[in-house]
Design a protein around this motif. Structure first.
Motif, PDB file in Angstrom:
ATOM      1  N   VAL A 266       0.837  -1.200   0.000  1.00  0.00           N
ATOM      2  CA  VAL A 266       0.000   0.000   0.000  1.00  0.00           C
ATOM      3  C   VAL A 266       0.875   1.256   0.000  1.00  0.00           C
ATOM      4  O   VAL A 266       2.045   1.210   0.362  1.00  0.00           O
ATOM      5  CB  VAL A 266      -0.942   0.038   1.239  1.00  0.00           C
ATOM      6  N   SER A 267       0.279   2.343  -0.424  1.00  0.00           N
ATOM      7  CA  SER A 267       0.998   3.617  -0.381  1.00  0.00           C
ATOM      8  C   SER A 267       1.152   4.035   1.074  1.00  0.00           C
ATOM      9  O   SER A 267       0.178   4.037   1.821  1.00  0.00           O
ATOM     10  CB  SER A 267       0.200   4.668  -1.146  1.00  0.00           C
ATOM     11  N   LEU A 274      -1.441  -0.592  -3.871  1.00  0.00           N
ATOM     12  CA  LEU A 274      -0.701  -0.216  -5.075  1.00  0.00           C
ATOM     13  C   LEU A 274      -0.653  -1.403  -6.029  1.00  0.00           C
ATOM     14  O   LEU A 274      -0.674  -2.555  -5.593  1.00  0.00           O
ATOM     15  CB  LEU A 274       0.724   0.193  -4.707  1.00  0.00           C
ATOM     16  N   PRO A 275      -0.581  -1.129  -7.330  1.00  0.00           N
ATOM     17  CA  PRO A 275      -0.472  -2.240  -8.284  1.00  0.00           C
ATOM     18  C   PRO A 275       0.869  -2.960  -8.145  1.00  0.00           C
ATOM     19  O   PRO A 275       1.831  -2.396  -7.617  1.00  0.00           O
ATOM     20  CB  PRO A 275      -0.576  -1.554  -9.648  1.00  0.00           C
ATOM     21  N   ASP A 276       0.920  -4.197  -8.650  1.00  0.00           N
ATOM     22  CA  ASP A 276       2.166  -4.972  -8.604  1.00  0.00           C
ATOM     23  C   ASP A 276       3.288  -4.183  -9.266  1.00  0.00           C
ATOM     24  O   ASP A 276       3.063  -3.482 -10.239  1.00  0.00           O
ATOM     25  CB  ASP A 276       1.992  -6.303  -9.356  1.00  0.00           C
ATOM     26  N   GLY A 280       5.969   0.319  -2.164  1.00  0.00           N
ATOM     27  CA  GLY A 280       5.133   0.854  -1.102  1.00  0.00           C
ATOM     28  C   GLY A 280       5.361   0.055   0.154  1.00  0.00           C
ATOM     29  O   GLY A 280       6.311  -0.731   0.250  1.00  0.00           O
ATOM     30  N   GLU A 281       4.467   0.238   1.131  1.00  0.00           N
ATOM     31  CA  GLU A 281       4.638  -0.470   2.396  1.00  0.00           C
ATOM     32  C   GLU A 281       4.000  -1.856   2.321  1.00  0.00           C
ATOM     33  O   GLU A 281       2.869  -2.020   1.866  1.00  0.00           O
ATOM     34  CB  GLU A 281       4.000   0.338   3.533  1.00  0.00           C
ATOM     35  N   ARG A 296      -3.933  -7.594   8.388  1.00  0.00           N
ATOM     36  CA  ARG A 296      -3.369  -6.418   7.691  1.00  0.00           C
ATOM     37  C   ARG A 296      -2.345  -5.686   8.557  1.00  0.00           C
ATOM     38  O   ARG A 296      -2.465  -4.487   8.821  1.00  0.00           O
ATOM     39  CB  ARG A 296      -4.465  -5.458   7.244  1.00  0.00           C
ATOM     40  N   PHE A 297      -1.344  -6.407   8.970  1.00  0.00           N
ATOM     41  CA  PHE A 297      -0.290  -5.797   9.796  1.00  0.00           C
ATOM     42  C   PHE A 297       0.618  -4.918   8.932  1.00  0.00           C
ATOM     43  O   PHE A 297       1.150  -5.366   7.914  1.00  0.00           O
ATOM     44  CB  PHE A 297       0.537  -6.861  10.510  1.00  0.00           C
ATOM     45  N   ARG A 298       0.781  -3.673   9.337  1.00  0.00           N
ATOM     46  CA  ARG A 298       1.662  -2.748   8.592  1.00  0.00           C
ATOM     47  C   ARG A 298       3.109  -2.995   9.011  1.00  0.00           C
ATOM     48  O   ARG A 298       3.499  -2.669  10.108  1.00  0.00           O
ATOM     49  CB  ARG A 298       1.260  -1.295   8.865  1.00  0.00           C
ATOM     50  N   THR A 299       3.887  -3.547   8.081  1.00  0.00           N
ATOM     51  CA  THR A 299       5.259  -3.959   8.428  1.00  0.00           C
ATOM     52  C   THR A 299       6.229  -2.789   8.485  1.00  0.00           C
ATOM     53  O   THR A 299       7.310  -2.920   9.062  1.00  0.00           O
ATOM     54  CB  THR A 299       5.824  -4.943   7.386  1.00  0.00           C
ATOM     55  N   ARG A 300       5.881  -1.662   7.838  1.00  0.00           N
ATOM     56  CA  ARG A 300       6.774  -0.488   7.708  1.00  0.00           C
ATOM     57  C   ARG A 300       7.897  -0.742   6.710  1.00  0.00           C
ATOM     58  O   ARG A 300       8.713   0.132   6.457  1.00  0.00           O
ATOM     59  CB  ARG A 300       7.395  -0.063   9.044  1.00  0.00           C
ATOM     60  N   ASP A 301       7.963  -1.947   6.178  1.00  0.00           N
ATOM     61  CA  ASP A 301       9.027  -2.267   5.216  1.00  0.00           C
ATOM     62  C   ASP A 301       8.590  -1.871   3.807  1.00  0.00           C
ATOM     63  O   ASP A 301       7.450  -2.096   3.424  1.00  0.00           O
ATOM     64  CB  ASP A 301       9.346  -3.765   5.249  1.00  0.00           C
ATOM     65  N   ILE A 302       9.516  -1.294   3.069  1.00  0.00           N
ATOM     66  CA  ILE A 302       9.222  -0.827   1.712  1.00  0.00           C
ATOM     67  C   ILE A 302       9.667  -1.886   0.701  1.00  0.00           C
ATOM     68  O   ILE A 302      10.816  -2.315   0.697  1.00  0.00           O
ATOM     69  CB  ILE A 302       9.975   0.487   1.401  1.00  0.00           C
TER      70      ILE A 302
END
Lengths: 432, 143
Positions: A266-267, A274-276, A280-281, A296-302
């Motif tokens: 996700v952005s 976001l598309p493949d 994003g995050e 839906r855990f936000r990993t913070r990894d880009i």
């Protein structure tokens, strides 16, 4: 070699059906058994029955590290505490640690996914796996351990640090696979050289390195110095530990074990998917975890997701090497910079060792970046002129790559902290 | 054999120079000549020692970045204009001096000048042709 051909090479349609079935079940269970999820779902007026397709996952709320902290210690468990057979915690460097609980089945799944990962590195029953990840609350040590045992390899639980022991065991046992953080692997290559050990006499054939960000340049360096195949493993405590994703020998991204962990990108600004192929995050949902479902855990990894077929035969989606963390992003004079970008530019200069530290200061209301670089033998000159030229060359190269002026300082070799866990590359001294 | 000089990288930090010299002291290495070039952040310590290889190894073992390179050592008569003469020869031969330092030999008859020219062989040749005493490694180390 492929550990579980059925799961890893499954037809995509078939896997999607499996994912949907598992997603529905875990959402139902989270809603029913975890008050935190029930509250969040109710606030958004969502019922588990609203999940009809995989894309409906977008309707679900995100879970963040802060949410986990609020539930500290056992608030997010979905089973009675007595069903939990093991807990791990995150390092807690940014506040209270987050707790991760596992049922017996969760531990089995963990062993299974790490077995897949180690198999990608070429591990079989015949191998001796020298495990240099820390044993303890950190998931690295035990995660690799469970995977190695699942395969039936001989695992040597050396843990992190203890460099001398690592060197002895490497030589005496004839270890074939090394598992540790990439910065520690690099440190070990130095220690091997210093001890005068003949690399050709070592039996290492592969390394499974992760738990921190690293670059392809670092990979080249480790491979060259250690004469082994260095592959990238990814995971995080909140989801399970190592074994969420692993690079295969094609080295074109990490296969996510998506029958257990459902990935989205996700952005970081809008949180819209976001598309493949777009960076994003990474957001992960556990599909099979009983003890502590993560929705839906936000990993913070880009990273970015890629679905083009891989030559290895696995049909699992791939993610790019992690190139930054949303919470690592440095805002320098209004420009967003990832330490990774500086590292990449730095290592493109010939002779520069991958040991550096970035120091951000704000002396007169203006941000300044200082990059401390260790002076290698290759860089050193007996003339001031020569050293100044190298310094300026590095400065120029970084400036050209990131669009910001930096100050490069040459420091003596082996004076920057070497990490046995996660390397601390950035020191932000700004008082904001 | 060319005269070897050992140079090492020093961060501009308290005690660092002492640490380097202490390594040499412990390795029982005597210093014939030395000079320090410095900037605000770092310095380069340059040394002439009788056993450059041994000194290099000892320093490297203690994590110093060390480099060994050739320099020219010449004997200059210890009187006004002695050094100027030498530099005139090099200027006339269009040879650039990167750096130099001097020390006086124990007997006090001659000053020894250590020179690093952009090309060591050209510098040596020009000096020899002009009749300057270019010292051998052996002569310098045993001073």
């Amino acid at each position: 070699m492929i550990w579980d051909k059925q799961a890893e090479c499954m037809r995509i349609k078939e896997r999607q059906a499996l994912q949907l079935e598992r997603l529905k079940a875990i959402v139902r269970r989270a809603y029913k058994n975890v008050p935190y999820y029930k509250k969040r779902f109710d606030e958004l007026k969502i019922k588990p029955s609203d999940i009809k397709n995989l894309s409906d996952i977008r309707k679900l709320p995100f879970t963040t590290k802060t949410d986990l902290r609020e539930g500290y210690p056992f608030g997010l468990f979905a089973v009675p505490r007595k069903e939990i057979v093991e807990v791990h915690t995150s390092s807690g460097t940014t506040g209270k640690p987050t707790v991760s609980g596992y049922t017996r089945k969760d531990i089995e799944i963990w062993g299974e996914v790490v077995a897949r990962a180690l198999t990608m590195c070429g591990a079989t029953k015949d191998d001796i796996i020298q495990n240099g990840y820390g044993y303890g609350l950190f998931t690295g040590g035990l995660g690799i351990h469970y995977g190695a045992q699942r395969i039936g390899a001989t695992v040597v639980p050396v843990s992190a640090g203890q460099t001398k022991r690592h060197l002895d065991i490497m030589q005496d046992f004839g270890s074939t696979i090394l598992t540790c953080t990439p910065s520690y692997a690099l440190y070990l290559t130095e220690a091997v050289a210093e001890a005068g050990i003949n690399i050709k006499k070592l039996k290492l054939k592969a390394g499974c390195f992760g738990a921190e960000m690293w670059t392809d340049r670092m990979r080249d360096e480790i491979e060259k110095r250690f004469h082994l195949l260095a592959l990238n493993i990814y995971g995080l405590t909140e989801i399970i530990g190592p074994g969420v994703a692993q690079e295969c020998e094609q080295k074109n991204g990490l296969h996510i074990f998506e029958d257990h962990f459902y990935p989205e990108v996700v952005s970081p600004d809008t949180l819209e998917p976001l598309p493949d192929g777009e960076k994003g995050e990474l957001v992960l949902t556990t599909l099979t975890r009983d003890g502590m479902p993560m929705i839906r855990f936000r990993t913070r990894d880009i990273t970015a997701l890629r679905r083009e077929p891989c030559k290895c035969g696995r049909t699992l989606v791939r993610m790019d090497r992690i190139t930054g963390r949303t919470d690592d992003m440095l805002k320098i004079r209004g420009v967003l910079i990832f330490p990774y970008q500086i590292e990449k530019a730095l290592l493109e200069v010939k002779g520069v060792e991958p040991h550096y530290q970035i120091i951000v200061t704000r002396p007169q209301h203006l941000d300044e970046i200082e990059v401390q670089v260790e002076t290698s033998k290759k860089l050193f000159s007996d003339e001031i002129k020569g050293l100044e030229e190298i310094r300026k060359k590095i400065e120029k190269h970084i400036e050209n790559s990131i669009g910001l002026r930096v100050k490069v300082t040459l420091v003596e070799p082996k004076t920057l902290p070497r990490s046995e866990g996660k390397a601390k590359r950035v020191i932000d001294k700004r008082q904001l | 054999m060319e005269v070897k000089q050992i140079s090492l990288f020093l961060e501009n930090k308290k005690g660092r120079l002492w640490e380097a010299l202490n390594v040499l002291a412990k390795a029982k290495i005597n210093i014939r000549a030395l000079s320090i070039a410095d900037t605000s952040d770092f310095g380069i310590l340059r040394l002439i020692v009788p056993e450059p290889e041994k000194a290099k190894k000892a320093l490297e073992k203690n994590n110093f970045t060390v480099r060994e390179n050739d320099v020219i050592a010449v004997g200059v008569s210890d009187k006004p204009g002695g050094l100027a003469e030498i530099l005139k020869i090099l200027t006339d031969a269009d040879i650039n001096v990167e750096y130099m330092y001097a020390f006086v030999e124990k007997s006090g008859q001659k000053a020894i000048v250590v020179l690093r020219t952009d090309s060591i062989s050209k510098g040596k040749k020009a000096l020899k042709q002009a009749g300057v005493t270019v010292l051998s490694a052996q002569q310098v180390y045993s001073l």
